[in-house]
Design a protein around this motif. Sequence first.
Motif, PDB file in Angstrom:
ATOM      1  N   UNK A  76       0.841  -1.195   0.000  1.00 14.50           N
ATOM      2  CA  UNK A  76       0.000   0.000   0.000  1.00 14.50           C
ATOM      3  C   UNK A  76       0.879   1.249   0.000  1.00 14.50           C
ATOM      4  N   UNK A  77       0.353   2.309  -0.568  1.00 12.61           N
ATOM      5  CA  UNK A  77       1.029   3.608  -0.522  1.00 12.61           C
ATOM      6  C   UNK A  77       0.326   4.472   0.522  1.00 12.61           C
ATOM      7  N   UNK A  78       1.103   5.282   1.233  1.00 11.77           N
ATOM      8  CA  UNK A  78       0.538   6.168   2.251  1.00 11.77           C
ATOM      9  C   UNK A  78       0.909   7.604   1.935  1.00 11.77           C
ATOM     10  N   UNK A  79      -0.056   8.482   2.084  1.00  9.66           N
ATOM     11  CA  UNK A  79       0.123   9.860   1.649  1.00  9.66           C
ATOM     12  C   UNK A  79      -0.282  10.834   2.748  1.00  9.66           C
ATOM     13  N   UNK A  80       0.473  11.902   2.849  1.00 11.44           N
ATOM     14  CA  UNK A  80       0.259  12.930   3.870  1.00 11.44           C
ATOM     15  C   UNK A  80      -0.970  13.770   3.533  1.00 11.44           C
ATOM     16  N   UNK A  81      -1.763  14.084   4.541  1.00 13.91           N
ATOM     17  CA  UNK A  81      -2.973  14.885   4.339  1.00 13.91           C
ATOM     18  C   UNK A  81      -2.621  16.348   4.548  1.00 13.91           C
TER      19      UNK A  81
ATOM     20  N   UNK B 125     -13.514  -5.875  -1.202  1.00 15.23           N
ATOM     21  CA  UNK B 125     -12.490  -5.120  -0.482  1.00 15.23           C
ATOM     22  C   UNK B 125     -11.081  -5.531  -0.918  1.00 15.23           C
ATOM     23  N   UNK B 126     -10.881  -6.827  -1.077  1.00 13.52           N
ATOM     24  CA  UNK B 126      -9.572  -7.335  -1.503  1.00 13.52           C
ATOM     25  C   UNK B 126      -9.248  -6.853  -2.907  1.00 13.52           C
ATOM     26  N   UNK B 127     -10.220  -6.919  -3.803  1.00 19.69           N
ATOM     27  CA  UNK B 127     -10.006  -6.450  -5.172  1.00 19.69           C
ATOM     28  C   UNK B 127      -9.663  -4.969  -5.202  1.00 19.69           C
ATOM     29  N   UNK B 128     -10.366  -4.178  -4.399  1.00 19.32           N
ATOM     30  CA  UNK B 128     -10.081  -2.743  -4.347  1.00 19.32           C
ATOM     31  C   UNK B 128      -8.662  -2.483  -3.858  1.00 19.32           C
ATOM     32  N   UNK B 129      -8.273  -3.147  -2.788  1.00 21.28           N
ATOM     33  CA  UNK B 129      -6.949  -2.918  -2.206  1.00 21.28           C
ATOM     34  C   UNK B 129      -5.830  -3.283  -3.175  1.00 21.28           C
ATOM     35  N   UNK B 130      -6.046  -4.334  -3.950  1.00 23.02           N
ATOM     36  CA  UNK B 130      -5.003  -4.789  -4.881  1.00 23.02           C
ATOM     37  C   UNK B 130      -4.827  -3.857  -6.074  1.00 23.02           C
ATOM     38  N   UNK B 131      -5.711  -2.860  -6.204  1.00 19.67           N
ATOM     39  CA  UNK B 131      -5.551  -1.874  -7.284  1.00 19.67           C
ATOM     40  C   UNK B 131      -4.258  -1.092  -7.114  1.00 19.67           C
ATOM     41  N   UNK B 132      -3.726  -1.075  -5.900  1.00 18.18           N
ATOM     42  CA  UNK B 132      -2.486  -0.333  -5.650  1.00 18.18           C
ATOM     43  C   UNK B 132      -1.319  -0.918  -6.445  1.00 18.18           C
ATOM     44  N   UNK B 133      -1.440  -2.193  -6.825  1.00 17.04           N
ATOM     45  CA  UNK B 133      -0.355  -2.857  -7.556  1.00 17.04           C
ATOM     46  C   UNK B 133      -0.382  -2.579  -9.055  1.00 17.04           C
ATOM     47  N   UNK B 134      -1.444  -1.971  -9.541  1.00 18.33           N
ATOM     48  CA  UNK B 134      -1.551  -1.663 -10.974  1.00 18.33           C
ATOM     49  C   UNK B 134      -0.594  -0.522 -11.321  1.00 18.33           C
TER      50      UNK B 134
END
Length: 330
Positions: A1-6, A301-310
């Motif tokens: 996962x990627x994490x981004x500052x708000x 939920x799993x499918x959504x989370x794995x979009x980060x790998x695209x």
Amino acid sequence: MEYRKVGESEVMLSAITFGAWAAGGWMWGGTERKEALEAIRASYDLGVTSIDTAPIYGQGTSEEIVGEAIKDLPRDRVQILTKYGMRWDLAKGTLAFPSKDNAGNAIDVYKYAGKESIIKECEDSLKRLGTDYIDLYQIHWPDVTTPISETMEAVGRLIEQGKVRAAGVSNYNLAQMKEAEQTLKLASNQVPYSMVKRDIEADLVPYCLEHHKAILAYSPMERGLLTGKIKPGHQFAEGDHRTTYKAFKDGNLERVWSFLEKIKPMAEQKQVSLGQLVIRWTIDQPGITVALVGARNAEQAVQNAKAIDVRLTAEETAFIRQQLETVELV
């Protein structure tokens, strides 16, 4: 996962954030609590540590589900985003719309963000969520009956008390953001943004980029329209707000379906779903910090989370943009 500052706050969010509106059932044809809990936990296991909810989602149901889902997790490893300013239990402010709760009872929803109301809403949310602080607290919709300065002063007090880490807004236009900032430093604005709804690129995106504000894109899948799973002629369940949502009417579903057919080969070549391609495209856009994506069960939920790998190349992104030029919702 990627994490981004708000914005310039200390809050970090997962680039794919769990959107818990549908989990509350309200306006989505009901909810299955067990499946909603499993969806949130499955997301967390794949790094989706941020959850966006609101009191109005099921009149407390969504927040209660979120609270139950995270009760055994380390609190500092989860980011809770919730909102205030939509009351169904107080006839004050502006009537937003009549509705029905999950039991089918008639309710009136008001936009109201007076100081004392915000303080009460925060306490109620903390109880439902089972926590003593909220990571990002956002006004849900503008309230024209309350001065923006009063609203922001109330949130500022909550920050001073340690009950809120950062202040955000939702559905604010540029002028409203600027006015709010005269009273309180904002970290973010949560607004609708998707492949087929990009109007914020004209003014809000440039402003947020220049002034280091996060944009939380909600409905990036256009409420399921961009998943490719809702075909022309689809019948929604009773109580599902999408029966009257314009994106699914007046030939819009057919127009979007035609567009999806053009980018489907790209998804197939990458061995990902259309939905995953759409999510990745969204969080790759300039100024977009996170995409809020809902799931009704663990599989989604799993499918959504794995979009980060695209991964999308510049050429692929340009191709998608080019195809989008021919899509206009009416």
